[in-house]
Enzyme design. Structure first.
Site, short mmCIF file in Angstrom:
data_model
loop_
_atom_site.label_atom_id
_atom_site.label_comp_id
_atom_site.label_asym_id
_atom_site.label_seq_id
_atom_site.Cartn_x
_atom_site.Cartn_y
_atom_site.Cartn_z
N GLU A 335 40.70 36.44 35.96
CA GLU A 335 40.77 37.75 35.30
C GLU A 335 42.15 37.89 34.66
O GLU A 335 43.14 37.41 35.19
CB GLU A 335 40.50 38.84 36.36
CG GLU A 335 41.03 40.21 36.09
CD GLU A 335 40.32 40.91 34.94
OE1 GLU A 335 39.09 40.84 34.83
OE2 GLU A 335 41.05 41.54 34.14
N ASP A 383 31.20 37.41 32.84
CA ASP A 383 30.97 38.84 32.65
C ASP A 383 32.04 39.39 31.70
O ASP A 383 32.90 40.18 32.09
CB ASP A 383 31.01 39.56 34.01
CG ASP A 383 30.66 41.04 33.90
OD1 ASP A 383 30.22 41.47 32.82
OD2 ASP A 383 30.84 41.76 34.90
N CYS A 410 27.44 43.26 28.40
CA CYS A 410 27.24 44.68 28.07
C CYS A 410 27.04 44.85 26.56
O CYS A 410 27.07 45.97 26.07
CB CYS A 410 28.41 45.51 28.57
SG CYS A 410 29.99 44.93 27.99
N1 SAH Z 1 32.95 41.26 36.66
C1 SAH Z 1 33.70 42.46 36.83
C2 SAH Z 1 34.44 42.92 35.58
C3 SAH Z 1 33.70 42.87 34.29
S1 SAH Z 1 34.47 43.70 32.94
C4 SAH Z 1 32.82 43.56 37.38
O1 SAH Z 1 31.60 43.50 37.33
O2 SAH Z 1 33.35 44.54 37.89
C5 SAH Z 1 35.25 42.44 32.07
C6 SAH Z 1 36.58 42.02 32.66
O3 SAH Z 1 37.11 40.99 31.81
C7 SAH Z 1 37.63 43.11 32.70
O4 SAH Z 1 38.12 43.21 34.01
C8 SAH Z 1 38.73 42.62 31.73
O5 SAH Z 1 40.03 42.95 32.14
C9 SAH Z 1 38.53 41.12 31.78
N2 SAH Z 1 39.00 40.35 30.62
C10 SAH Z 1 39.04 40.73 29.32
N3 SAH Z 1 39.47 39.71 28.55
C11 SAH Z 1 39.69 38.66 29.37
C12 SAH Z 1 40.13 37.32 29.14
N4 SAH Z 1 40.41 36.87 27.92
N5 SAH Z 1 40.23 36.51 30.21
C13 SAH Z 1 39.94 36.94 31.46
N6 SAH Z 1 39.52 38.20 31.72
C14 SAH Z 1 39.40 39.05 30.70
#
Ligand code: SAH
Length: 454
Positions: A335, A383, A410
């Site tokens: 993340e 995700d 989403c």
């Molecule tokens: N799977 C988690 C969060 C999903 S939301 C759940 O269900 O609660 C998508 C997540 O991707 C967010 O926490 C956001 O901070 C993260 N994110 C966005 N861009 C990213 C990147 N380039 N690399 C890693 N994480 C990222």
């Protein structure tokens, strides 16, 4: 015949756009009409014309669609929060089913037979556990909270929202009483002056814990002790009060700096039998009950076995991976937000999960690293945010050669684009289930299982 601005035509609404506007065909051109329902026949005034399409407005409904219901919110037409308060929930679900199905078949090249029936939500109001309310002043100079009008920065003052948990209402009232009494200034985004920007509320539905966060263009607030005292006094479920400082000239709501005015700066919720800590800056699903269903489907698709390695990319606070960690040998979460990774590590600790590791990095870069380290995941969960995955990530994931890829999305359009790229990299969709996490809006979530093509 060309369409003329201000001209009125009679036409039937035959479909919706992805934004939930009605579509009708007038003289061969598509006309987009807000607040319309499929099946309406109406007099439509053309308000704007483009080369190949136009925008219209309902002047008078001649025959009303069978899907129509009376909107149960007074500001439905002014506020940009809901798209579907004027049609039945069944009609909304069929719109969402079609939205996912159209994207996956047309853009993704997926067979219609793998797309399953949408999982609807039992509650279509009061489901949101998060509110970020812009602070404004009304005509009488009273401080209010509100909502942005569609595609605008105009705040419509409103203290109640049907999508949000009613638990927030009292916190809003107390905050406003304090702000008006203490005469704190309100942020003006044009002048970049004033203090109060957003009232940000979060609620852990299973544990009944409430967070109040004030986003301010300042490091401290006038009479902040008075605010905390009032909140603590009146809200038995209040767990923490946080001041978030955002001094930037930006549309991004929160700044990086948080200071606890009361409590530890986080609340704890329960999801899939585990405890999760939620801080102001980390992501947490806004519809807890539907998130549990979403994760159950993801777990079924992941079909994990003891000893397997699971990689959870875009893991947020670790919720999806941790909820499956007892089924695997090793879990690796990735993340980009440091605070979310901190929460993920604490979440593992708190739930006595010792087979997990969390990496704070860009998912695409971390995947390359894991691949170089010769990590061979049996299953990869993706995700990503709405914009979907990096194309480089897709080829790295395919190179890592997992047996199963579970993609939680989403946004049906970016999901479909990514699914097509996966197909070019040797993975195809075997199951897809849309899940409604956001009733009354056009948003729809979808879980997809991909396996290696023969
Ligand atoms: N799977 C988690 C969060 C999903 S939301 C759940 O269900 O609660 C998508 C997540 O991707 C967010 O926490 C956001 O901070 C993260 N994110 C966005 N861009 C990213 C990147 N380039 N690399 C890693 N994480 C990222």
């Amino acid at each position: 015949m060309e369409l003329k601005k201000n001209e009125i035509y009679t036409s039937e609404i035959i479909d919706y756009t992805t934004e939930g506007n009605g579509i009708c065909k007038i003289n061969g051109a598509a006309v987009f009409v807000p607040n319309a329902a499929v099946g309406d026949t109406a007099e439509i005034r053309i308000v704007k014309t483009e080369k190949k399409f136009a925008y219209g407005k309902i002047e008078k409904i001649i025959t009303s669609s069978h899907d129509r219901i009376e909107p149960d919110c007074g500001i439905f037409r002014q506020c940009g929060g809901c798209n579907f308060r004027h049609i039945s929930y069944e009609a909304e679900l069929s719109f969402k089913q079609k939205r996912v199905s159209d994207a996956l078949t047309r853009i993704g090249g997926v067979g219609v037979d793998v797309i399953e029936k949408i999982v609807g939500a039992p509650e279509n109001s009061g489901y949101r556990n998060k509110a970020q309310l812009p602070i404004t002043k009304d005509r009488d100079g009273k401080i209010r909270v509100g909502f942005f009008a569609p595609r605008s920065h105009r705040v419509i003052p409103l203290d109640r929202c049907a999508l949000q948990t009613p638990v927030f209402n009292k916190a809003i009232d107390i905050f406003l009483e304090w702000a008006n009494d203490a005469k704190v200034s309100v942020y003006d985004e044009v002048q970049h002056s004033g203090v109060l920007r957003h009232l940000y509320l979060r609620y852990a539905a299973k544990t009944d814990e409430l967070m109040v966060c004030i986003v301010a263009n300042a490091d401290s607030l006038r009479k902040e002790k008075m605010l905390t005292e009032k909140l603590v006094e009146s809200l038995p479920n209040l767990k923490t009060v946080v001041l978030n400082t955002n001094t930037e000239k930006t549309n991004v709501i929160t700044g990086k700096k948080c200071r606890n005015l009361y409590g530890d700066g986080y609340i704890t919720d329960e999801l899939c039998g585990l405890k999760f800590r939620i801080s102001p800056l980390s992501f947490y699903q806004v519809n807890r009950d539907q998130a549990e269903k979403l994760y159950e489907i993801a777990a079924e698709f992941a079909d994990l076995k003891k000893g397997e390695t699971l990689v959870d990319l875009y893991c947020g606070t670790g919720t999806i991976g941790l909820s499956m960690s007892n089924q695997v040998g090793k879990l690796i979460g990735v993340e980009i937000i440091p605070q979310a990774i901190e929460d993920a590590k604490k979440n593992a600790e708190r739930n006595n999960i010792i087979n997990s590791e969390f990496i704070c990095a860009d998912a695409a870069l971390a995947a390359v690293k894991l691949h170089k380290m010769k990590i061979v995941p049996d299953c990869i969960i993706l995700d990503p945010p709405r914009k979907g995955c990096d194309s480089s990530l897709i080829s790295t994931v395919a190179d890592m050669s997992p047996k199963r890829i579970v993609y939680v999305s989403c946004d049906p359009a970016t999901l479909a684009r990514d699914v097509k790229l996966f197909a070019e990299n040797g993975y195809h969709v075997v199951r897809a289930v849309p899940v409604d996490m956001f009733p009354r809006t056009t948003h729809v979530e979808c879980v997809v299982l991909m396996t290696k093509s023969d």
